[in-house]
Design an enzyme around this catalytic site. Structure first.
Site, PDB file in Angstrom:
ATOM      1  N   GLY A  46      -0.549  -2.182   2.551  1.00  0.00           N
ATOM      2  CA  GLY A  46      -1.469  -2.088   3.676  1.00  0.00           C
ATOM      3  C   GLY A  46      -0.740  -2.418   4.955  1.00  0.00           C
ATOM      4  O   GLY A  46       0.330  -3.054   4.929  1.00  0.00           O
ATOM      5  N   GLN A  51       0.031  -5.304  13.486  1.00  0.00           N
ATOM      6  CA  GLN A  51       1.337  -5.589  12.885  1.00  0.00           C
ATOM      7  C   GLN A  51       2.444  -4.705  13.447  1.00  0.00           C
ATOM      8  O   GLN A  51       3.618  -4.998  13.269  1.00  0.00           O
ATOM      9  CB  GLN A  51       1.278  -5.421  11.354  1.00  0.00           C
ATOM     10  CG  GLN A  51       0.414  -6.463  10.666  1.00  0.00           C
ATOM     11  CD  GLN A  51       0.422  -6.268   9.177  1.00  0.00           C
ATOM     12  OE1 GLN A  51      -0.304  -5.428   8.650  1.00  0.00           O
ATOM     13  NE2 GLN A  51       1.266  -7.020   8.469  1.00  0.00           N
ATOM     14  N   CYS A  93       2.305 -10.962   3.081  1.00  0.00           N
ATOM     15  CA  CYS A  93       2.025 -10.159   4.272  1.00  0.00           C
ATOM     16  C   CYS A  93       3.349  -9.694   4.864  1.00  0.00           C
ATOM     17  O   CYS A  93       4.311 -10.456   4.927  1.00  0.00           O
ATOM     18  CB  CYS A  93       1.279 -11.036   5.283  1.00  0.00           C
ATOM     19  SG  CYS A  93       0.919 -10.203   6.842  1.00  0.00           S
ATOM     20  N   LEU A  94       3.394  -8.441   5.302  1.00  0.00           N
ATOM     21  CA  LEU A  94       4.637  -7.914   5.878  1.00  0.00           C
ATOM     22  C   LEU A  94       5.022  -8.661   7.150  1.00  0.00           C
ATOM     23  O   LEU A  94       6.196  -8.648   7.536  1.00  0.00           O
ATOM     24  CB  LEU A  94       4.481  -6.418   6.175  1.00  0.00           C
ATOM     25  CG  LEU A  94       4.315  -5.533   4.923  1.00  0.00           C
ATOM     26  CD1 LEU A  94       3.929  -4.118   5.316  1.00  0.00           C
ATOM     27  CD2 LEU A  94       5.587  -5.535   4.088  1.00  0.00           C
ATOM     28  N   HIS A 135      -7.775  -8.507   3.625  1.00  0.00           N
ATOM     29  CA  HIS A 135      -6.547  -8.926   4.309  1.00  0.00           C
ATOM     30  C   HIS A 135      -6.347  -8.103   5.588  1.00  0.00           C
ATOM     31  O   HIS A 135      -6.043  -8.652   6.649  1.00  0.00           O
ATOM     32  CB  HIS A 135      -5.366  -8.768   3.344  1.00  0.00           C
ATOM     33  CG  HIS A 135      -4.032  -9.166   3.907  1.00  0.00           C
ATOM     34  ND1 HIS A 135      -3.360 -10.304   3.497  1.00  0.00           N
ATOM     35  CD2 HIS A 135      -3.237  -8.596   4.855  1.00  0.00           C
ATOM     36  CE1 HIS A 135      -2.215 -10.405   4.177  1.00  0.00           C
ATOM     37  NE2 HIS A 135      -2.119  -9.372   4.996  1.00  0.00           N
ATOM     38  N   GLU A 136      -6.533  -6.784   5.479  1.00  0.00           N
ATOM     39  CA  GLU A 136      -6.310  -5.918   6.651  1.00  0.00           C
ATOM     40  C   GLU A 136      -7.377  -6.138   7.718  1.00  0.00           C
ATOM     41  O   GLU A 136      -7.076  -6.188   8.914  1.00  0.00           O
ATOM     42  CB  GLU A 136      -6.289  -4.441   6.244  1.00  0.00           C
ATOM     43  CG  GLU A 136      -5.142  -4.043   5.330  1.00  0.00           C
ATOM     44  CD  GLU A 136      -3.806  -4.595   5.757  1.00  0.00           C
ATOM     45  OE1 GLU A 136      -3.507  -4.632   6.965  1.00  0.00           O
ATOM     46  OE2 GLU A 136      -3.043  -5.034   4.880  1.00  0.00           O
ATOM     47  N   HIS A 139      -6.674  -9.053   9.731  1.00  0.00           N
ATOM     48  CA  HIS A 139      -5.680  -8.772  10.783  1.00  0.00           C
ATOM     49  C   HIS A 139      -6.360  -8.239  12.046  1.00  0.00           C
ATOM     50  O   HIS A 139      -5.977  -8.585  13.162  1.00  0.00           O
ATOM     51  CB  HIS A 139      -4.680  -7.709  10.312  1.00  0.00           C
ATOM     52  CG  HIS A 139      -3.483  -8.253   9.576  1.00  0.00           C
ATOM     53  ND1 HIS A 139      -2.614  -9.172  10.124  1.00  0.00           N
ATOM     54  CD2 HIS A 139      -2.993  -7.973   8.343  1.00  0.00           C
ATOM     55  CE1 HIS A 139      -1.649  -9.448   9.246  1.00  0.00           C
ATOM     56  NE2 HIS A 139      -1.854  -8.736   8.160  1.00  0.00           N
TER      57      HIS A 139
HETATM   58 NI    NI Z   1      -0.723  -8.741   6.412  1.00  0.00          NI
END
Ligand code: NI
Length: 182
Positions: A46, A51, A93-94, A135-136, A139
């Site tokens: 995702g 991000q 998380c990225l 999670h997204e 964000h």
């Molecule tokens: Ni994330």
């Protein structure tokens, strides 16, 4: 198509609430295409617009991490409309390279969103899909997953991040993601 830079924790854009998208136009379609390439290269399951430094209410979810184009879900202006049950599992998380922690999430969610054609839709997901959607959408509200860790675990994570920053290692490098990160 172009790879975008994935912002890591510390960048203020990650903790800002995003703006609604008024119209799904060519610039949004181009952004989605670049975000998809960026998510695949990471790799991750995702990616939310903040991000990549864009404070708009848009995210992608793809549990195949780019392996199967049919699994890509593009969610514009998503909102959770219902949630049920409970799960707790490790999350990454990225924007937090090398950091993982157990996060509580609902087992099942319903999400209303607009698709790339500008049509209103609803998606229902459970287990990993519910987790990725939550999670997204977090964000998009300026919430990062470490905010949802226990206070003790969060302190430990902050210590790790400070150490990585001191060592100049606090950055995302494409290819070092994993299928648990979003
Ligand atoms: Ni994330």
């Amino acid at each position: 198509m172009a790879l975008m830079e994935i912002r890591v924790y510390g960048d203020p854009v990650l903790e800002k609430k995003t703006e609604q998208i008024a119209e799904v136009d060519e610039s949004i379609r181009k952004l989605v295409s670049d975000m998809y390439e960026t998510m695949k290269a990471a790799p991750g399951i995702g990616l939310a617009a903040p991000q990549v430094g864009i404070s708009k209410r848009l995210c992608l979810v793809d549990l195949s991490a780019g392996a199967d184009p049919d699994q890509l879900k593009v969610l514009i202006n998503p909102e959770i409309t219902a949630e049920e049950g409970y799960q707790k599992a490790e999350e990454g998380c990225l924007s937090f390279p090398g950091v993982f922690g157990h996060v509580e999430r609902p087992m099942n969610v319903k999400v209303r969103y607009t698709d790339l054609e500008g049509k209103k839709r609803e998606i229902e997901g459970d287990e990993l899909l519910a987790r990725a959607l939550c999670h997204e959408i977090d964000h998009l509200d300026g919430v990062v997953f470490i905010n949802r860790l226990s206070p003790l675990k969060r302190r430990l994570v902050m210590k790790t991040i400070r150490k990585l920053k001191r060592e100049g290692k606090w950055e995302h490098r494409p290819g070092e993601g994993s299928e648990e990160r979003a």
